[in-house]
Design an enzyme around this catalytic site. Structure first.
Site, mmCIF file in Angstrom:
data_model
loop_
_atom_site.group_PDB
_atom_site.id
_atom_site.type_symbol
_atom_site.label_atom_id
_atom_site.label_comp_id
_atom_site.label_asym_id
_atom_site.label_seq_id
_atom_site.Cartn_x
_atom_site.Cartn_y
_atom_site.Cartn_z
ATOM 1 N N ASP A 6 0.864 -1.189 0.000
ATOM 2 C CA ASP A 6 0.000 0.000 0.000
ATOM 3 C C ASP A 6 0.901 1.239 0.000
ATOM 4 O OD1 ASP A 6 -2.496 1.517 0.248
ATOM 5 O OD2 ASP A 6 -1.832 1.983 2.271
ATOM 6 N N SER A 7 0.285 2.386 -0.271
ATOM 7 C CA SER A 7 1.048 3.631 -0.244
ATOM 8 C C SER A 7 1.517 3.966 1.174
ATOM 9 C CB SER A 7 0.180 4.781 -0.766
ATOM 10 O OG SER A 7 -0.926 4.967 0.099
ATOM 11 N N CYS A 69 -4.358 -1.562 -2.043
ATOM 12 C CA CYS A 69 -4.474 -0.121 -2.292
ATOM 13 C C CYS A 69 -5.399 0.049 -3.494
ATOM 14 C CB CYS A 69 -3.092 0.457 -2.602
ATOM 15 S SG CYS A 69 -3.117 2.186 -3.090
ATOM 16 N N GLU A 154 -2.280 9.093 7.717
ATOM 17 C CA GLU A 154 -0.814 9.028 7.584
ATOM 18 C C GLU A 154 -0.104 9.868 8.642
ATOM 19 O OE1 GLU A 154 1.493 7.337 5.419
ATOM 20 O OE2 GLU A 154 -0.303 6.109 5.211
ATOM 21 N N CYS A 188 -10.984 2.827 -0.111
ATOM 22 C CA CYS A 188 -9.584 3.190 0.126
ATOM 23 C C CYS A 188 -9.200 2.460 1.397
ATOM 24 C CB CYS A 188 -9.427 4.696 0.308
ATOM 25 S SG CYS A 188 -7.782 5.169 0.920
ATOM 26 N N HIS A 190 -7.087 2.968 3.559
ATOM 27 C CA HIS A 190 -6.824 3.789 4.746
ATOM 28 C C HIS A 190 -8.103 4.033 5.559
ATOM 29 C CE1 HIS A 190 -2.941 4.758 2.946
ATOM 30 N NE2 HIS A 190 -2.608 5.484 3.996
HETATM 31 N N1 DGL Z 1 -4.781 3.274 0.675
HETATM 32 C C1 DGL Z 1 -4.808 3.635 -0.695
HETATM 33 C C2 DGL Z 1 -6.106 3.279 -1.368
HETATM 34 O O1 DGL Z 1 -6.689 2.273 -1.009
HETATM 35 C C3 DGL Z 1 -4.227 4.922 -1.170
HETATM 36 C C4 DGL Z 1 -4.208 6.099 -0.314
HETATM 37 C C5 DGL Z 1 -3.351 7.212 -0.866
HETATM 38 O O2 DGL Z 1 -2.128 7.055 -0.805
HETATM 39 O O3 DGL Z 1 -3.883 8.209 -1.335
HETATM 40 O O4 DGL Z 1 -6.540 3.951 -2.269
#
Ligand code: DGL
Length: 271
Positions: A6-7, A69, A154, A188, A190
């Site tokens: 993931d990011s 992600c 984050e 997402c 996150h």
């Molecule tokens: N967690 C990621 C997603 O599912 C990306 C979040 C990001 O870095 O903007 O889209």
């Protein structure tokens, strides 16, 4: 090992369910925290960053990588599967999170009107609309971006009072689009880290769907259908955590809060 990418911290919300579903399998988690968020970056950049991560996880010995992600799944997965894998590593696989979520949603919504919250990149890609209506042509998909949610997570503010305002703003914006929405997909990885706040902000009759259990069930099914891949996975029940952040102990501390247990992490360079 299964590589989970993931990011940043978001993929941990998927990893936790993968670990629970496959307790004997070894995992490697890689968060590109140094370059998060991905959600506001171009297709080319997300593709380039994601490919770097996939190559690194292949080099570390992963025969299978899960892009935990949505942004990378929307912007990079198809190119990697179709363009890169055939010459880079024809015997390895990269899987995403959007398709399994779209497959699961048919059983979740009664009204057929599904709300999606995602990063600006995921929403602009139209991936959820495309994938869901391919499987359920009578469904309506309404998507809104929640651009502040990833930075909030984050930067370690997921539990803060300030996060409530941003959660209410984006959920109300989504629900105002169609009163028939009965299911909201957290598109997402996150966003489940804000789950309690989201649940509070959304009326009780609306389901709020996290992807972790869906992706875990889909991966189990994939391994069942591909015993040759299943046989290549090492089974010691371990997980190694890597971040591109210089502050690996900060990553470990924050990840430990999300996972509910202490972990250690190492810094890894991607470029
Ligand atoms: N967690 C990621 C997603 O599912 C990306 C979040 C990001 O870095 O903007 O889209």
């Amino acid at each position: 090992m299964i590589g989970v990418f993931d990011s940043g911290y978001g993929g941990l919300s998927v990893l936790a369910d993968l670990q629970q579903a496959m307790p004997d399998v070894d995992f490697v988690y890689l968060g590109d925290n140094a370059r998060a968020p991905y959600g506001t970056r171009s297709f080319d950049t997300v593709y380039r960053f994601t490919l770097e991560a996939v190559r690194k996880l292949f080099d570390m010995g992963c025969p299978l990588v899960v892009l935990a992600c949505n942004t990378a799944s929307a912007k990079a997965l198809r190119s990697i599967q179709q363009r890169d894998l055939p010459h880079l590593a024809p015997d390895r696989r990269v899987l995403g999170v959007i398709r399994p979520t779209a497959e699961a949603v048919g059983a979740l919504s009664r009204t057929g009107v599904v709300g999606v919250l995602g990063t600006p990149g995921t929403v602009a890609s139209g991936s959820y609309d495309i994938e869901i209506t391919k499987l359920h042509p009578d469904f309506r998909v309404v998507a809104e971006a929640a651009p502040m949610w990833v930075p909030i997570v984050e930067q370690g503010f997921a539990a803060s009072d300030g996060a409530d305002w941003f959660v209410r703003e984006a959920t109300q914006r989504l629900l105002a689009r169609d009163s028939r929405i009965d299911t909201i997909i957290l598109g997402c990885t996150h966003y489940p880290l804000l789950y309690n706040k989201i649940r509070e902000a959304v009326p009780q009759h609306i389901s709020v769907v996290c992807q972790g259990p869906i992706v875990a069930a889909s991966l189990l099914d994939y391994l069942h259908r591909h015993p040759e891949m299943d046989a290549r996975l090492s089974r010691g029940g371990s997980t190694r955590y890597f971040t591109t952040s210089d502050d690996a102990s900060g990553f470990a501390r924050q990840a430990g809060i999300f996972l509910g247990r202490d972990i250690s992490a190492e810094t890894l360079r991607l470029s």
